[in-house]
Motif scaffolding. Structure first.
Motif, short mmCIF file in Angstrom:
data_model
loop_
_atom_site.label_atom_id
_atom_site.label_comp_id
_atom_site.label_asym_id
_atom_site.label_seq_id
_atom_site.Cartn_x
_atom_site.Cartn_y
_atom_site.Cartn_z
N ARG A 10 0.84 -1.21 0.00
CA ARG A 10 0.00 0.00 0.00
C ARG A 10 0.87 1.25 0.00
O ARG A 10 0.65 2.18 -0.78
CB ARG A 10 -0.92 0.00 1.22
CG ARG A 10 -1.75 1.28 1.35
CD ARG A 10 -2.59 1.33 2.60
NE ARG A 10 -1.84 1.19 3.84
CZ ARG A 10 -1.15 2.19 4.42
NH1 ARG A 10 -1.09 3.39 3.87
NH2 ARG A 10 -0.53 1.98 5.56
N LEU A 20 -7.19 3.50 0.38
CA LEU A 20 -7.39 2.08 0.08
C LEU A 20 -8.72 1.59 0.64
O LEU A 20 -9.43 0.82 0.00
CB LEU A 20 -6.23 1.24 0.63
CG LEU A 20 -6.28 -0.26 0.33
CD1 LEU A 20 -6.37 -0.52 -1.17
CD2 LEU A 20 -5.08 -0.96 0.93
N LYS A 23 -11.44 2.48 -1.72
CA LYS A 23 -11.44 1.58 -2.89
C LYS A 23 -12.06 0.23 -2.56
O LYS A 23 -12.69 -0.40 -3.41
CB LYS A 23 -10.00 1.34 -3.38
CG LYS A 23 -9.43 2.46 -4.18
CD LYS A 23 -8.07 2.05 -4.73
CE LYS A 23 -7.52 3.07 -5.68
NZ LYS A 23 -6.28 2.62 -6.31
N LEU A 24 -11.88 -0.23 -1.30
CA LEU A 24 -12.37 -1.55 -0.90
C LEU A 24 -13.78 -1.51 -0.31
O LEU A 24 -14.33 -2.55 0.05
CB LEU A 24 -11.40 -2.17 0.12
CG LEU A 24 -9.98 -2.42 -0.38
CD1 LEU A 24 -9.10 -2.85 0.78
CD2 LEU A 24 -9.97 -3.46 -1.48
N CYS A 48 -10.19 -8.66 -3.67
CA CYS A 48 -10.43 -7.23 -3.91
C CYS A 48 -9.19 -6.40 -3.55
O CYS A 48 -8.84 -5.45 -4.27
CB CYS A 48 -11.62 -6.74 -3.08
SG CYS A 48 -13.20 -7.41 -3.63
N ALA A 52 -7.08 -4.01 -5.99
CA ALA A 52 -6.89 -2.59 -5.67
C ALA A 52 -5.41 -2.22 -5.63
O ALA A 52 -5.01 -1.13 -6.05
CB ALA A 52 -7.55 -2.25 -4.34
#
Length: 169
Positions: A10, A20, A23-24, A48, A52
């Motif tokens: 990350r 993040l 995004k998730l 996922c 990402a």
């Protein structure tokens, strides 16, 4: 290992926990727990996360992929053997349960038949001018009428079922 890898990847992608998490579709606290190793994402979420972060799941998990077809086949055959044993045990358990249910059905039918024979149709001598007695007598007569006609058929089918579900030697 997963927590450390997820955090390092990350950061290398220049993403904050908040970015993040968005995004998730999770809260930042959930992501923080994953990165601290306090909880673990489920398999769908792991996929996922890998999408990402644009990295394979195996990299997230820190495993190197080694192709060994002989070991894979052996592992698969062992798993299949375990599954087959579990299915055989389940089939045996279902057969035994069904067998004992049929035996119980036979016992119930014989018991009810014995009670009806012993009572010798008591509702024939009841006073039907009383409404409660009339309703109960009609219901009892209906039960006896249906039972006398269906019980022999059900009993024969249950006995056949008992023989079909018995343990084969």
């Amino acid at each position: 290992m997963l927590s450390e890898n997820m955090k390092a990847i990350r950061k290398s992608k220049g993403l904050s926990q908040e970015e993040l998490a968005i995004k998730l579709n999770v809260v930042r606290q959930t992501l923080s727990k994953w990165e601290r190793g306090l909880s673990v994402p489920d398999s769908d979420m792991l996929i996922c996360i890998s999408e990402a972060l644009e990295t394979p799941v195996s990299t997230l998990l820190g495993e190197t992929v080694i192709e060994s077809k002989v070991d894979d086949l052996k592992a698969i055959s062992e798993k299949l053997e375990i599954i087959n044993l579990q299915l055989a045990q389940r089939k045996t358990m279902i057969r035994k349960t069904f067998h004992w249910l049929l035996i119980s059905l036979c016992v119930v039918i014989v018991t009810i038949s014995a009670v009806l024979i012993a009572l010798n149709s008591p509702y024939l001598g009841w006073n039907y001018s009383d409404p409660e007695t009339a309703v109960f007598g009609a219901a009892f007569h209906t039960f006896e009428w249906v039972f006398v006609r269906l019980a022999p058929i059900i009993l024969i089918m249950a006995i056949v079922g008992i023989f079909l579900t018995r343990k084969k030697v």
